[in-house]
Motif scaffolding. Structure first.
Motif, PDB file in Angstrom:
ATOM      1  N   THR A 340       0.853  -1.234  -0.015  1.00 18.16           N
ATOM      2  CA  THR A 340       0.051   0.015   0.042  1.00 18.16           C
ATOM      3  C   THR A 340       0.677   1.370   0.030  1.00 18.16           C
ATOM      4  N   GLY A 341       2.076   1.213   0.326  1.00 18.70           N
ATOM      5  CA  GLY A 341       2.923   2.374   0.654  1.00 18.70           C
ATOM      6  C   GLY A 341       4.393   2.027  -0.216  1.00 18.70           C
ATOM      7  N   TYR A 342       4.002   2.435  -1.425  1.00 25.00           N
ATOM      8  CA  TYR A 342       5.246   1.840  -2.419  1.00 25.00           C
ATOM      9  C   TYR A 342       6.473   2.708  -2.350  1.00 25.00           C
ATOM     10  N   TYR A 343       6.391   3.879  -1.748  1.00 18.87           N
ATOM     11  CA  TYR A 343       7.668   4.911  -1.481  1.00 18.87           C
ATOM     12  C   TYR A 343       8.042   4.944   0.085  1.00 18.87           C
ATOM     13  N   ALA A 344       7.418   4.097   0.918  1.00 20.92           N
ATOM     14  CA  ALA A 344       7.637   3.978   2.334  1.00 20.92           C
ATOM     15  C   ALA A 344       8.267   2.597   2.850  1.00 20.92           C
ATOM     16  N   PRO A 345       9.412   2.527   3.480  1.00 18.50           N
ATOM     17  CA  PRO A 345       9.877   1.241   4.094  1.00 18.50           C
ATOM     18  C   PRO A 345       8.702   0.790   4.900  1.00 18.50           C
ATOM     19  N   PRO A 375       5.120  -4.387  -8.690  1.00 17.51           N
ATOM     20  CA  PRO A 375       4.396  -3.584  -9.413  1.00 17.51           C
ATOM     21  C   PRO A 375       3.243  -4.244 -10.090  1.00 17.51           C
ATOM     22  N   ALA A 376       2.781  -5.391  -9.780  1.00 17.33           N
ATOM     23  CA  ALA A 376       1.793  -6.205 -10.625  1.00 17.33           C
ATOM     24  C   ALA A 376       0.492  -5.839 -10.050  1.00 17.33           C
ATOM     25  N   HIS A 377       0.213  -5.728  -8.754  1.00 15.90           N
ATOM     26  CA  HIS A 377      -0.963  -5.522  -8.237  1.00 15.90           C
ATOM     27  C   HIS A 377      -0.735  -5.000  -6.867  1.00 15.90           C
ATOM     28  N   PHE A 378      -2.190  -4.360  -6.143  1.00 18.44           N
ATOM     29  CA  PHE A 378      -1.994  -3.963  -4.969  1.00 18.44           C
ATOM     30  C   PHE A 378      -3.540  -4.172  -4.432  1.00 18.44           C
ATOM     31  N   HIS A 404      -7.589  -9.022  -9.729  1.00 22.66           N
ATOM     32  CA  HIS A 404      -6.700 -10.318  -9.824  1.00 22.66           C
ATOM     33  C   HIS A 404      -7.503 -11.534  -9.281  1.00 22.66           C
ATOM     34  N   PRO A 405      -7.734 -12.277 -10.058  1.00 23.31           N
ATOM     35  CA  PRO A 405      -8.462 -13.500  -9.495  1.00 23.31           C
ATOM     36  C   PRO A 405      -7.698 -14.249  -8.681  1.00 23.31           C
ATOM     37  N   ASP A 406      -6.388 -14.346  -8.565  1.00 27.91           N
ATOM     38  CA  ASP A 406      -5.819 -15.517  -7.463  1.00 27.91           C
ATOM     39  C   ASP A 406      -5.642 -14.798  -6.287  1.00 27.91           C
ATOM     40  N   TRP A 407      -5.373 -13.389  -6.165  1.00 31.68           N
ATOM     41  CA  TRP A 407      -4.828 -12.757  -4.896  1.00 31.68           C
ATOM     42  C   TRP A 407      -5.923 -11.872  -4.134  1.00 31.68           C
ATOM     43  N   GLY A 408      -6.955 -11.746  -4.931  1.00 30.89           N
ATOM     44  CA  GLY A 408      -7.953 -10.659  -4.423  1.00 30.89           C
ATOM     45  C   GLY A 408      -7.532  -9.336  -4.423  1.00 30.89           C
ATOM     46  N   THR A 409      -6.754  -9.068  -5.398  1.00 29.08           N
ATOM     47  CA  THR A 409      -6.180  -7.683  -5.420  1.00 29.08           C
ATOM     48  C   THR A 409      -6.419  -6.925  -6.781  1.00 29.08           C
ATOM     49  N   LEU A 410      -5.856  -5.834  -6.911  1.00 30.40           N
ATOM     50  CA  LEU A 410      -6.142  -5.083  -8.361  1.00 30.40           C
ATOM     51  C   LEU A 410      -4.993  -4.928  -9.001  1.00 30.40           C
ATOM     52  N   GLU A 411      -5.140  -4.988 -10.266  1.00 31.02           N
ATOM     53  CA  GLU A 411      -3.842  -4.773 -11.104  1.00 31.02           C
ATOM     54  C   GLU A 411      -3.834  -2.986 -11.678  1.00 31.02           C
ATOM     55  N   PHE A 412      -2.647  -2.755 -11.720  1.00 29.57           N
ATOM     56  CA  PHE A 412      -2.423  -1.422 -12.237  1.00 29.57           C
ATOM     57  C   PHE A 412      -2.897  -1.391 -13.797  1.00 29.57           C
ATOM     58  N   ASP A 413      -3.300  -0.110 -14.132  1.00 28.56           N
ATOM     59  CA  ASP A 413      -3.556   0.157 -15.357  1.00 28.56           C
ATOM     60  C   ASP A 413      -2.396   0.842 -15.944  1.00 28.56           C
ATOM     61  N   TYR A 414      -1.442  -0.051 -16.704  1.00 27.59           N
ATOM     62  CA  TYR A 414      -0.329   0.457 -17.291  1.00 27.59           C
ATOM     63  C   TYR A 414      -0.629   1.231 -18.437  1.00 27.59           C
ATOM     64  N   GLY A 415      -1.721   1.247 -18.981  1.00 24.52           N
ATOM     65  CA  GLY A 415      -2.036   2.007 -20.328  1.00 24.52           C
ATOM     66  C   GLY A 415      -2.312   3.604 -19.865  1.00 24.52           C
ATOM     67  N   ARG A 416      -2.235   3.981 -18.532  1.00 28.45           N
ATOM     68  CA  ARG A 416      -2.265   5.282 -18.054  1.00 28.45           C
ATOM     69  C   ARG A 416      -1.021   5.817 -17.738  1.00 28.45           C
TER      70      ARG A 416
END
Length: 777
Positions: A340-345, A375-378, A404-416
């Motif tokens: 959830t925090g991509y820029y925070a350790p 970067p595949a899902h969040f 994402h059907p396996d992990w109950g997460t969302l995939e990024f919109d790489y087209g944006r």
């Protein structure tokens, strides 16, 4: 109410009866009471009703047009929004002027001044709370430049973390924090935190045009302050969100972001960094120790782990450490793979400076640091990225592309383009700000294929009707190209399990699929891992029927640049620890384990081993327990068995690093030759034999006997011109817990042709063991 942790004092609200408030420090300059009251101050015209409603509802795109100071007929109009205040006084030019209450926390007046002064506000919350002097956020020009906004709009801001998020700074001569957030579909955005007692009303942000960025400079707010963004969604409802660009967070399960500076650590790894760009991982020894930091020594911070981990990895001879995802994640059981925090350790392990100290300490010991990057899902947590501004912003708008059907997460919109920018800049951020030497990119296959884990009809094809995701391809190419350009010496590694062509091909090379290379430095060899573990799990009596599973990897070994991974994924979820996958009794399991590691370290490709497997821990890894260090304790009956395997891994790493034939030509087919890949005898005897060559042609013989039978007089064809050979390594040595069968110090070469070569040797092959032989002298 959350406890206040900022270095600056928050604006106080009225306290309950019987409680006292802290006495504020004296403001600079004359005391407010000593300043004469400005005469001629008059009431201001009321705000238009629509603006007032939108402002108070947190829906106004330009609060600076309503608040702050501006020229007006007859003087300077000052208006402020101070919820719960009893009164507000303007302090300026040695004078003070009371503002008239307009209701709902609004105060305003027209001051009889010709110019807009530099002013401050004295806010009165009643008798029980001392008056509080503060700056006015609405007297400042935007603290984000036009060029930054242009790059953000283009999706090309490679230092995005310096433009968005919470940035402590001096602006127009005053210290404070600039808050910026990308929320292009929001009707309004406000910043809230412990400095507002979590009431967002008084801090609406302004929209910076078509960029979708909202900005507010808040004077007096400094490092350590907790904050979030209150976002008015397109339907008028509100959501309170953590900052996607936060550099620091509260420790889970708390979810607030924390104001944190970039320049809080002084590095000591200058020598390592100066030489990083000159090192090529493809022609160097790479032996990686994969670590889950929270469980390696449970309860310790990165700073507390630094010396111990550095000493252990140095002693064991690994060249690199790979950290399972260190970015912030709400659920510890995800091991960091639901970020959830991509820029925070993660705050579980201390401050960002603590992680930098760990990297610094490893670098100063000559150890490289890789990290898992996701970067595949969040996750879908409603305080994080999902539907951030009330719309599908970071995720794809089409649920068939987002869920994402396996992990109950969302995939990024790489087209944006802005989403690609968020991720590309994040990759650069870890390499530049934390001196990370490599990114292992998780779940690449799930990004590349639109139908990944989806049933028929549950996915939408690309514009050409195919299953490939061209947006993800473009993102990965951009990420790799940017990282390699900006961070010489950094390597990217793809966890990719399919036959996608050109994962490690440069991005400007077009392959048969027409997409071009993805640009990774390395790819995990999942095929080798799967096939070899299937073979090793078989009882030796059945291994002859699976011999090809150990040789097939060389058919494609040079199609990509490979890492051989025995990772955490292979020792969890019922798959058993590495030693427990092996057949036979305890002695045979350990012998198989040792023989397999000797084969793995000799096979072309870089090495990766997950913690605990270096000493043959028998149980699956648990993030709650970590490695079973206790099996090494002298009081444990099998401690010597485990220490023997640990000694082997230490010697494997040392011999590997000292033997250029094992790494100099890893990506060159000329660096490998089979001696006997699969003759009838080799299959029946469960024996493999091959040669590795250094850049100068120096050879190393590798022989694996995956049978529990000692093979006397085993003949092997060898290169001519070498008078004798000696054992570099024997995984059956007694010090490793083996039976001690070996070949002595010198094995003479015999002028007898064998295996298509002019010379040969006669060997004794120990049971369930791997031998490495080098020329004598």
């Amino acid at each position: 109410m959350r406890p206040h942790t900022s270095a600056t004092r928050p604006e106080p609200l009225p306290l309950p009866a019987g409680r006292s408030a802290p006495v504020p420090s004296a403001p600079a300059g004359p005391a407010p009471g000593s300043r004469p009251l400005l005469k001629g101050t008059r009431a201001a015209a009321a705000l238009p009703a629509e603006d007032r409603v939108r402002l108070l509802a947190g829906e106004h795109h330009d609060p600076h047009a309503l608040l702050g100071a501006r020229r007006a007929e007859g003087g300077v109009l000052v208006r402020t929004l101070r919820p719960h205040a009893r009164g507000v006084t303007v302090l300026a030019a040695g004078l003070r002027a009371r503002l008239a209450a307009e209701g709902d926390g609004l105060f305003a007046a027209v001051l009889p001044l010709e110019e807009i002064p530099a002013y401050r506000l004295l806010v009165d919350y009643g008798e029980d709370v001392p008056a509080h002097e503060t700056g006015d956020p609405y007297r400042f020009l935007p603290a984000l430049g036009e060029f930054d906004l242009h790059l953000i709009s283009e999706g090309r801001h490679e230092e995005l973390w310096k433009a968005l998020g919470a940035c402590p700074m001096t602006h127009q001569g005053e210290r404070g924090t600039r808050f910026t957030v990308w929320a292009p579909n929001a009707r309004g955005v406000r910043v809230t935190g412990d400095f507002t007692h979590w009431d967002p009303t008084g801090h609406p942000m302004r929209s910076l045009g078509s960029s979708g960025v909202w900005e507010l400079f808040v004077p007096g707010v400094g490092p350590g302050t907790l904050y979030k963004f209150d976002i008015c969604r397109p339907d008028g409802s509100h959501t309170v969100r953590a900052d996607p660009m936060a550099r620091r967070t509260e420790c889970p399960p708390a979810t607030a972001s924390v104001v944190h500076p970039l320049d809080g650590y002084r590095w000591g790894d200058g020598t390592w960094m100066a030489g990083r760009g000159a090192r090529s991982s493809h022609t160097a020894p790479v032996s990686v120790y994969e670590v889950h930091l929270p469980s390696w020594r449970p309860g310790l911070s990165c700073r507390e782990l630094a010396d111990e981990l550095t000493a252990y990895v140095t002693d064991m001879g690994f060249t690199h450490v790979e950290l399972m995802p260190p970015a912030e994640h709400p659920f510890g059981g995800s091991w960091g793979y639901q970020v959830t925090g991509y820029y925070a350790p993660t705050a579980r392990l201390g401050t960002p400076e603590d992680l930098k100290y760990l990297v610094d300490r490893l670098h100063r010991a000559g150890i490289g640091v890789l990290m898992d990057w996701v970067p595949a899902h969040f996750p879908k947590d409603d305080w994080a990225l999902a539907r951030f501004d009330g719309t599908a912003l970071y995720e794809h708008a089409d649920p068939r592309r987002a869920e994402h059907p396996d992990w109950g997460t969302l995939e990024f919109d790489y087209g944006r383009k802005e989403v690609r920018n968020f991720l590309v800049a994040n990759a650069v951020y870890w390499c530049e700000e934390f001196h990370i030497d490599g990114l292992r990119v998780d779940a690449v296959a799930s990004m590349l294929y639109l139908d990944y884990s989806r049933e028929e009809g549950g996915w939408s094809p690309n514009a050409h009707g195919g299953r490939e995701n061209p947006d993800a391809v473009a993102f990965l190419q951009e990420m790799n190209a940017t990282v390699y350009r900006r961070c010489p010496g950094v390597v990217t590694v793809a966890e990719e399990s399919t036959a996608w062509d050109g994962v490690t091909r440069p991005t400007h090379h077009t392959g048969p699929g027409g997409f071009g290379g993805l640009g990774f430095g390395f790819k995990w060899n999942m095929g080798w891992m799967h096939d070899s573990l299937v073979y090793m799990s078989k009882d030796p009596v059945h291994r002859a029927h699976h011999h090809d599973e150990m040789t097939f990897s060389m058919v494609y070994a040079y199609s990509e640049n490979y890492v051989l991974p025995i990772s955490h994924d292979e020792v969890v979820h019922g798959k058993q620890a590495l030693v427990s996958k092996m057949p036979g009794d305890w002695w045979q399991r350990r012998a198989n384990h040792r023989a397999y590691l000797g084969y793995m370290w000799a096979h072309p490709g870089k090495k990766l081993l997950f913690m605990g497997q270096e000493f043959a821990q028998g149980a699956e890894w648990s993030e709650a327990e970590g490695p079973q260090w206790w099996v090494l304790d002298p009081g444990y009956s099998a401690a010597g068995d485990h220490r023997g395997v640990q000694d082997l891994v230490r010697d494997l790493n040392r011999a590997y690093r000292a033997t250029p034939a094992l790494w100099q030509r890893d990506t060159d087919p000329g660096g490998f030759q089979w001696i006997d890949a699969g003759s009838h005898r080799a299959r029946e005897d469960n024996v493999l034999s091959f040669l590795r060559f250094a850049a100068d042609g120096s050879p190393l013989i590798v022989v694996c006997n995956f049978s529990p039978v000692v093979r006397h007089g085993h003949r092997l064809g060898v290169p001519a011109g070498v008078p004798a050979w000696t054992e570099v390594l024997n995984t059956d040595a007694r010090r490793y817990g083996g039976s001690g069968v070996g070949n002595g110090e010198a094995i003479p070469t015999r002028p007898v042709p064998w295996h298509g070569r002019e010379a040969g040797v006669l060997l004794t092959l120990p049971p369930l063991a791997t031998l490495w032989l080098r020329p004598v002298g």
